[in-house]
Design a protein around this motif. Structure first.
Motif, mmCIF file in Angstrom:
data_model
loop_
_atom_site.group_PDB
_atom_site.id
_atom_site.type_symbol
_atom_site.label_atom_id
_atom_site.label_comp_id
_atom_site.label_asym_id
_atom_site.label_seq_id
_atom_site.Cartn_x
_atom_site.Cartn_y
_atom_site.Cartn_z
ATOM 1 N N ILE A 59 0.756 -1.134 -0.013
ATOM 2 C CA ILE A 59 -0.023 0.411 0.165
ATOM 3 C C ILE A 59 0.349 1.044 0.122
ATOM 4 O O ILE A 59 2.122 1.104 0.665
ATOM 5 C CB ILE A 59 -0.581 0.244 1.083
ATOM 6 C CG1 ILE A 59 -2.356 0.980 1.206
ATOM 7 C CG2 ILE A 59 -0.367 0.317 2.269
ATOM 8 C CD1 ILE A 59 -2.714 0.841 1.760
ATOM 9 N N VAL A 60 0.086 2.535 -0.568
ATOM 10 C CA VAL A 60 1.385 3.837 -0.850
ATOM 11 C C VAL A 60 0.646 4.639 0.220
ATOM 12 O O VAL A 60 -0.640 4.606 0.316
ATOM 13 C CB VAL A 60 1.353 4.307 -1.692
ATOM 14 C CG1 VAL A 60 2.019 5.530 -2.154
ATOM 15 C CG2 VAL A 60 2.360 3.394 -3.124
ATOM 16 N N LEU A 61 1.230 5.388 1.475
ATOM 17 C CA LEU A 61 1.252 5.842 1.790
ATOM 18 C C LEU A 61 0.585 7.446 2.166
ATOM 19 O O LEU A 61 2.767 7.064 2.061
ATOM 20 C CB LEU A 61 0.511 5.614 3.528
ATOM 21 C CG LEU A 61 -0.277 4.541 4.305
ATOM 22 C CD1 LEU A 61 1.063 3.777 5.803
ATOM 23 C CD2 LEU A 61 -1.021 4.495 4.396
ATOM 24 N N ASN A 62 0.277 8.736 2.102
ATOM 25 C CA ASN A 62 1.489 9.591 2.121
ATOM 26 C C ASN A 62 1.885 9.513 3.485
ATOM 27 O O ASN A 62 0.769 9.349 4.935
ATOM 28 C CB ASN A 62 0.733 11.064 1.771
ATOM 29 C CG ASN A 62 -0.788 10.811 1.784
ATOM 30 O OD1 ASN A 62 -1.876 10.019 2.219
ATOM 31 N ND2 ASN A 62 -1.607 11.999 2.330
ATOM 32 N N GLN A 63 2.503 10.557 4.381
ATOM 33 C CA GLN A 63 3.305 10.318 5.017
ATOM 34 C C GLN A 63 3.926 11.715 6.263
ATOM 35 O O GLN A 63 4.381 12.363 4.869
ATOM 36 C CB GLN A 63 3.400 8.978 5.714
ATOM 37 C CG GLN A 63 2.524 7.794 5.974
ATOM 38 C CD GLN A 63 3.889 6.623 6.337
ATOM 39 O OE1 GLN A 63 4.800 6.276 6.593
ATOM 40 N NE2 GLN A 63 3.031 5.850 7.123
ATOM 41 N N TRP A 64 4.377 12.485 6.888
ATOM 42 C CA TRP A 64 4.722 14.027 7.193
ATOM 43 C C TRP A 64 4.917 13.636 9.469
ATOM 44 O O TRP A 64 4.609 12.539 9.727
ATOM 45 C CB TRP A 64 4.196 14.456 6.855
ATOM 46 C CG TRP A 64 2.469 14.568 7.094
ATOM 47 C CD1 TRP A 64 2.265 14.823 8.946
ATOM 48 C CD2 TRP A 64 1.429 14.384 6.484
ATOM 49 N NE1 TRP A 64 0.759 14.690 9.102
ATOM 50 C CE2 TRP A 64 0.466 14.570 7.867
ATOM 51 C CE3 TRP A 64 1.100 13.778 5.418
ATOM 52 C CZ2 TRP A 64 -1.057 14.023 7.326
ATOM 53 C CZ3 TRP A 64 0.167 13.477 4.970
ATOM 54 C CH2 TRP A 64 -1.021 14.405 5.906
ATOM 55 N N SER A 113 -3.330 10.968 11.500
ATOM 56 C CA SER A 113 -1.994 10.807 10.318
ATOM 57 C C SER A 113 -2.033 9.937 9.876
ATOM 58 O O SER A 113 -2.238 9.297 9.400
ATOM 59 C CB SER A 113 -1.590 11.952 9.664
ATOM 60 O OG SER A 113 -0.764 12.789 11.142
ATOM 61 N N VAL A 114 0.024 9.577 10.359
ATOM 62 C CA VAL A 114 0.872 8.646 9.865
ATOM 63 C C VAL A 114 -0.096 7.218 10.951
ATOM 64 O O VAL A 114 -0.188 6.153 10.190
ATOM 65 C CB VAL A 114 1.642 9.067 9.992
ATOM 66 C CG1 VAL A 114 2.798 8.075 10.348
ATOM 67 C CG2 VAL A 114 1.938 10.401 9.889
ATOM 68 N N GLN A 115 0.095 7.863 12.013
ATOM 69 C CA GLN A 115 -0.538 6.269 12.635
ATOM 70 C C GLN A 115 -1.768 5.637 13.000
ATOM 71 O O GLN A 115 -2.612 4.705 12.616
ATOM 72 C CB GLN A 115 -0.221 6.581 14.473
ATOM 73 C CG GLN A 115 1.235 7.072 14.539
ATOM 74 C CD GLN A 115 1.301 7.219 16.382
ATOM 75 O OE1 GLN A 115 0.078 7.983 17.171
ATOM 76 N NE2 GLN A 115 2.118 7.001 16.955
ATOM 77 N N TRP A 116 -3.252 6.458 12.558
ATOM 78 C CA TRP A 116 -4.595 6.110 12.104
ATOM 79 C C TRP A 116 -4.185 4.939 11.212
ATOM 80 O O TRP A 116 -4.938 4.094 11.248
ATOM 81 C CB TRP A 116 -5.022 7.404 11.880
ATOM 82 C CG TRP A 116 -6.453 6.995 11.277
ATOM 83 C CD1 TRP A 116 -7.140 6.798 10.321
ATOM 84 C CD2 TRP A 116 -7.449 6.607 12.586
ATOM 85 N NE1 TRP A 116 -8.687 6.618 10.571
ATOM 86 C CE2 TRP A 116 -8.856 6.479 12.039
ATOM 87 C CE3 TRP A 116 -7.651 6.544 14.290
ATOM 88 C CZ2 TRP A 116 -9.567 5.832 12.504
ATOM 89 C CZ3 TRP A 116 -8.095 6.593 14.669
ATOM 90 C CH2 TRP A 116 -9.576 6.119 14.161
ATOM 91 N N PHE A 117 -3.093 4.391 10.336
ATOM 92 C CA PHE A 117 -3.589 4.094 9.014
ATOM 93 C C PHE A 117 -1.950 3.202 9.534
ATOM 94 O O PHE A 117 -2.434 1.853 9.185
ATOM 95 C CB PHE A 117 -3.642 4.476 7.027
ATOM 96 C CG PHE A 117 -4.266 5.652 7.181
ATOM 97 C CD1 PHE A 117 -5.585 5.077 6.206
ATOM 98 C CD2 PHE A 117 -4.087 6.542 7.810
ATOM 99 C CE1 PHE A 117 -6.527 5.610 6.171
ATOM 100 C CE2 PHE A 117 -5.088 8.043 7.299
ATOM 101 C CZ PHE A 117 -5.873 7.165 6.456
#
Length: 447
Positions: free
Chosen positions: A220-225, A247-251
């Motif tokens: 999967i591809v996740l946008n993260q920061w 944002s990040v941890q939610w996915f």
């Protein structure tokens, strides 16, 4: 090329695009309408009142575009499939003319020795499924798994990787939270429930593709920061922690730990998603790779108005702070928190106010951006993060969603009136950078 950054001999160098942003041919050869076709029908939704009907006309010009990639010396091409091109209503009959297009694209890539990396979903849900509830309906997750199974059956031995989703955070929050993206819903509770159904669809699709037994690597591809507090105040630190959690941890937490982060769940309160028994078991299906898209960091300020970052490198044409060290910090943070598979940087790049002058585009700001981010990537790898490849976003200037054609992310300039392609200075720099890396590969292989 004198850049001292040296990557491993087997590192993959690529470019990336997505179907709706470049293909055009919106109604050709049996393609059905997607939510983005519908969203664009209201000119008020797109800043320049444009649409994706023609875009870069890649549907007809794919051979030339593949030749462009080959001229840059890339190893790999990341692209997405338009679900409505191969299954116009998102269920029911398959459209063979749509599958034929992607087969021809794969043939062209194979002729040039470029490895295909396929994304199943880059935001263009079939409108017919939206009419039945879209991602708010659990049934859409099962339809997505059916689609994934069929694509893996047909192409799973012809592509290097298959990613289920690109940036589900955007689908949920921009598409259903603030109506910035299709389908144009602005409802916080809906956005949170959609995020769960997207994760469920990912897990079900992973299981379906594994059942096919195709050799493609799945992920999967996740946008993260990173999320950095503007000051050392407790309010700013709390805000940064919450931003990272939702944002990040939610996915990441559901995929790698089988649960949602408690901090985000508490913040969501009554808006928390409905989760059925067995959902997390599906979502936690092991990944062969994780795609990370990185553009900037979150700068968190509780002040009113919010304190702005003092950015030494400025901002991109999207207004995003240029913060390359955030890529190092993000990857190290992920490594510390999760048992990660190999990573691909599946998107990284910048929108720049490019102009074609005397047949050339001097986008030295983009060159500096990419070079700094590659150095940051290499720094993370030197500290033990396994990264197998880098895909520069984007090969072509294209339809940039609600920004229309006003923002240019490409390393190849597109004159939309004539569809003429012109390699920018950044494209030539990237070509030379890859060539220098290959010289390092050759030296390593002969030692």
């Amino acid at each position: 090329m004198t850049d001292p950054i040296q990557f491993p001999p087997d590192f993959t160098w690529g470019v990336a695009t997505s179907a709706f942003q470049i293909e055009g041919a919106a109604t050709l050869d049996g393609k059905g309408p997607s939510i983005w076709d519908t969203f664009c029908r209201n000119p008020a939704n797109i800043k320049d009142a444009s649409n994706g009907d023609i875009a870069c006309d890649h549907y007809h010009r794919y051979r030339d575009d593949v030749a462009l990639m080959a001229s840059l010396g890339v190893d790999a091409y990341r692209f997405s499939m338009a679900w409505t091109r191969v299954q116009p209503e998102g269920k029911g009959a398959w459209n063979e003319r749509g599958f034929d297009f992607y087969a021809r694209l794969l043939d062209a890539l194979d002729e040039h020795g470029i490895a295909p990396h396929l994304t199943l979903y880059h935001w263009d849900l079939p409108q017919a499924l939206q009419d039945e509830g879209g991602w708010l309906s659990r049934d859409t997750a099962h339809r997505f798994a059916d689609y994934a199974w069929e694509v893996a059956r047909r192409f799973g031995s012809r592509v290097k990787t298959i990613a289920t989703h690109n940036e589900p955070w955007c689908t949920a929050n921009l598409g259903h939270g603030n109506a910035q993206f299709a389908p144009g819903v602005a409802d916080r509770k809906s956005a949170i429930q959609v995020s769960h159904h997207l994760l469920l669809s990912h897990g079900l699709a992973m299981q379906a593709m594994r059942a096919v037994g195709a050799p493609a690597r799945l992920g999967i591809v996740l946008n993260q920061w990173t999320a950095d507090p503007a000051t050392d105040s407790q309010a700013d630190r709390d805000l940064a922690n919450l931003e990272y959690a939702r944002s990040v941890q939610w996915f990441m937490d559901p995929i790698f730990k089988g649960r949602y982060p408690e901090l985000a769940l508490r913040a969501h309160g009554a808006d928390a998603p409905v989760v059925h028994e067995g959902d997390f078991k599906a979502i936690r299906e092991p990944l062969d790779f994780l795609g990370v898209n990185y553009y900037t960091r979150a700068y968190c300020s509780a002040e009113e108005p919010p304190r702005q970052p003092d950015s030494a490198l400025g901002a991109t044409d999207m207004g995003w702070e240029i913060y390359p060290q955030g890529l190092t910090e993000l990857l190290l943070k992920l490594k510390a928190e999760y048992d990660l598979p190999p990573i691909y940087i599946t998107e990284n790049g910048m929108a720049n106010a490019d102009r074609l002058e005397h047949g050339q585009v001097d986008d030295r700001a983009r060159i500096d951006y990419v070079a700094r981010h590659l150095a940051a990537l290499r720094a993370a790898m030197a500290q033990g993060v396994q990264v197998d490849g880098y895909f520069l976003w984007s090969l072509l200037d294209n339809f940039e969603w609600n920004s229309g054609y006003a923002k240019r992310f490409g390393i190849v300039y597109v004159d939309y009136a004539t569809q003429q392609r012109t390699r920018k200075a950044s494209a030539l720099w990237y070509r030379d950078f890859i060539a220098a890396q290959r010289q390092g590969r050759l030296a390593a292989s002969t030692m």
